[in-house]
Design a protein around this motif. Structure first.
Motif, PDB file in Angstrom:
ATOM      1  N   VAL A  43       0.594  -1.255   0.082  1.00  0.00           N
ATOM      2  CA  VAL A  43      -0.106   0.131  -0.164  1.00  0.00           C
ATOM      3  C   VAL A  43       1.051   1.347   0.067  1.00  0.00           C
ATOM      4  CG1 VAL A  43      -1.639   1.315   1.303  1.00  0.00           C
ATOM      5  CG2 VAL A  43      -2.098  -1.332   0.930  1.00  0.00           C
ATOM      6  N   PRO A  44       1.885   1.407   0.836  1.00  0.00           N
ATOM      7  CA  PRO A  44       2.723   2.716   0.883  1.00  0.00           C
ATOM      8  C   PRO A  44       3.512   2.874  -0.429  1.00  0.00           C
ATOM      9  CG  PRO A  44       3.297   1.261   2.709  1.00  0.00           C
ATOM     10  CD  PRO A  44       1.970   0.699   2.157  1.00  0.00           C
ATOM     11  N   ASP A  69      -9.765  -6.186   1.501  1.00  0.00           N
ATOM     12  CA  ASP A  69      -9.857  -5.672   3.032  1.00  0.00           C
ATOM     13  C   ASP A  69      -8.603  -5.129   3.562  1.00  0.00           C
ATOM     14  OD1 ASP A  69     -12.691  -6.039   2.900  1.00  0.00           O
ATOM     15  OD2 ASP A  69     -12.665  -7.947   3.852  1.00  0.00           O
ATOM     16  N   GLN A  70      -7.555  -5.928   3.366  1.00  0.00           N
ATOM     17  CA  GLN A  70      -6.318  -5.788   3.811  1.00  0.00           C
ATOM     18  C   GLN A  70      -5.562  -4.316   3.132  1.00  0.00           C
ATOM     19  OE1 GLN A  70      -3.742  -9.219   3.951  1.00  0.00           O
ATOM     20  NE2 GLN A  70      -2.284  -8.244   5.372  1.00  0.00           N
ATOM     21  N   LEU A  71      -5.974  -4.288   1.817  1.00  0.00           N
ATOM     22  CA  LEU A  71      -5.417  -3.093   1.394  1.00  0.00           C
ATOM     23  C   LEU A  71      -6.010  -1.850   1.588  1.00  0.00           C
ATOM     24  CD1 LEU A  71      -5.072  -4.762  -2.371  1.00  0.00           C
ATOM     25  CD2 LEU A  71      -3.141  -4.176  -1.067  1.00  0.00           C
ATOM     26  N   ALA A  72      -7.508  -1.953   1.661  1.00  0.00           N
ATOM     27  CA  ALA A  72      -8.330  -0.815   2.121  1.00  0.00           C
ATOM     28  C   ALA A  72      -8.075  -0.442   3.584  1.00  0.00           C
ATOM     29  CB  ALA A  72      -9.790  -1.208   1.601  1.00  0.00           C
ATOM     30  N   GLY A 109      -6.426   3.134   4.948  1.00  0.00           N
ATOM     31  CA  GLY A 109      -7.015   3.999   6.069  1.00  0.00           C
ATOM     32  C   GLY A 109      -6.207   4.248   7.230  1.00  0.00           C
ATOM     33  N   GLU A 110      -5.576   3.110   7.706  1.00  0.00           N
ATOM     34  CA  GLU A 110      -4.882   3.154   8.981  1.00  0.00           C
ATOM     35  C   GLU A 110      -3.542   4.103   8.818  1.00  0.00           C
ATOM     36  OE1 GLU A 110      -5.679  -1.157  10.858  1.00  0.00           O
ATOM     37  OE2 GLU A 110      -3.704  -0.971   9.682  1.00  0.00           O
ATOM     38  N   ARG A 111      -2.914   4.183   7.580  1.00  0.00           N
ATOM     39  CA  ARG A 111      -1.959   4.952   7.118  1.00  0.00           C
ATOM     40  C   ARG A 111      -2.089   6.428   6.567  1.00  0.00           C
ATOM     41  NH1 ARG A 111       3.138   1.194   5.687  1.00  0.00           N
ATOM     42  NH2 ARG A 111       2.613  -0.565   7.280  1.00  0.00           N
ATOM     43  N   GLY A 112      -3.511   6.537   6.430  1.00  0.00           N
ATOM     44  CA  GLY A 112      -4.058   7.836   5.787  1.00  0.00           C
ATOM     45  C   GLY A 112      -3.613   8.303   4.388  1.00  0.00           C
TER      46      GLY A 112
END
Length: 191
Positions: free
Chosen positions: A128-129, A152-155, A159-162
């Motif tokens: 994701v990052p 779900d893990q990607l989304a 969200g958690e990392r903004g």
């Protein structure tokens, strides 16, 4: 959990996958390419993560010669197949790389896509990052895969990392045009 199975995409396995992608699954790649082509800005730089033999990039190059297309894959054998398959297209290249350490500078692409690769990623949360890093501001990520892929893990990681906060993550069914596999899921993340 290890999802990546590099031995499947090397040697004889890569040649078989190349054949199946070009012959059996071509209609699906054409449909995905139409979907991506409709979303890509004029003259966009597009990255295909897990490009395999580059069939999606072939179809995109045919539809949108204005796009600058780059494929990346963990398997050197797949990249060799993609390079051969893309030889007729001046606007498309492929190289070896990992989604968790993409070999590109920050803000390199307007659109990042992945088709039927994310379910093989060992560490989707680490992808994701990296996807966000190589994406230009207001760019999009479009992940096409089976229902069981780590959407779900990607989304959740985004969200958690903004990351990808321009709009909520969106999941949609997309017809494939393949009788034995009628639909896939598309996840869209917006920077």
């Amino acid at each position: 959990m290890h999802r990546n199975m590099p031995h499947v995409f090397e040697g004889r396995g890569s040649r078989l996958y190349n054949f199946v992608s070009r012959r059996v699954l071509r209609r699906m790649y054409r449909r995905l390419a139409r979907d991506i082509a409709a979303a890509a800005p004029q003259g966009a730089a597009v990255l295909d993560v897990g490009t395999g033999p580059g069939v999606l990039l072939q179809e995109l190059a045919r539809l949108r010669p204005d796009l600058r297309l780059t494929g990346v894959d963990l398997s050197a054998d797949m990249v060799a197949n993609a390079t051969r398959n893309l030889a007729a297209h001046d606007n498309a290249t492929a190289q070896v790389g990992d989604v968790t350490a993409l070999p590109f500078p920050d803000d390199s692409f307007d659109l990042v896509v992945s088709s039927f690769s994310s379910h093989h990623w060992d560490h989707p949360e680490a992808a994701v990052p990296e996807l966000a890093r190589v994406l230009r501001p207001s760019g999009r990520v479009r992940v096409y895969d089976f229902r069981f892929a780590p959407f779900d893990q990607l989304a959740t990681t985004a969200g958690e990392r903004g990351l990808f906060t321009a709009e909520p993550p969106r999941r949609d069914p997309v017809p494939t045009g393949v009788p034995f596999f009628r639909r896939c899921t598309r996840l869209v993340l917006a920077a």
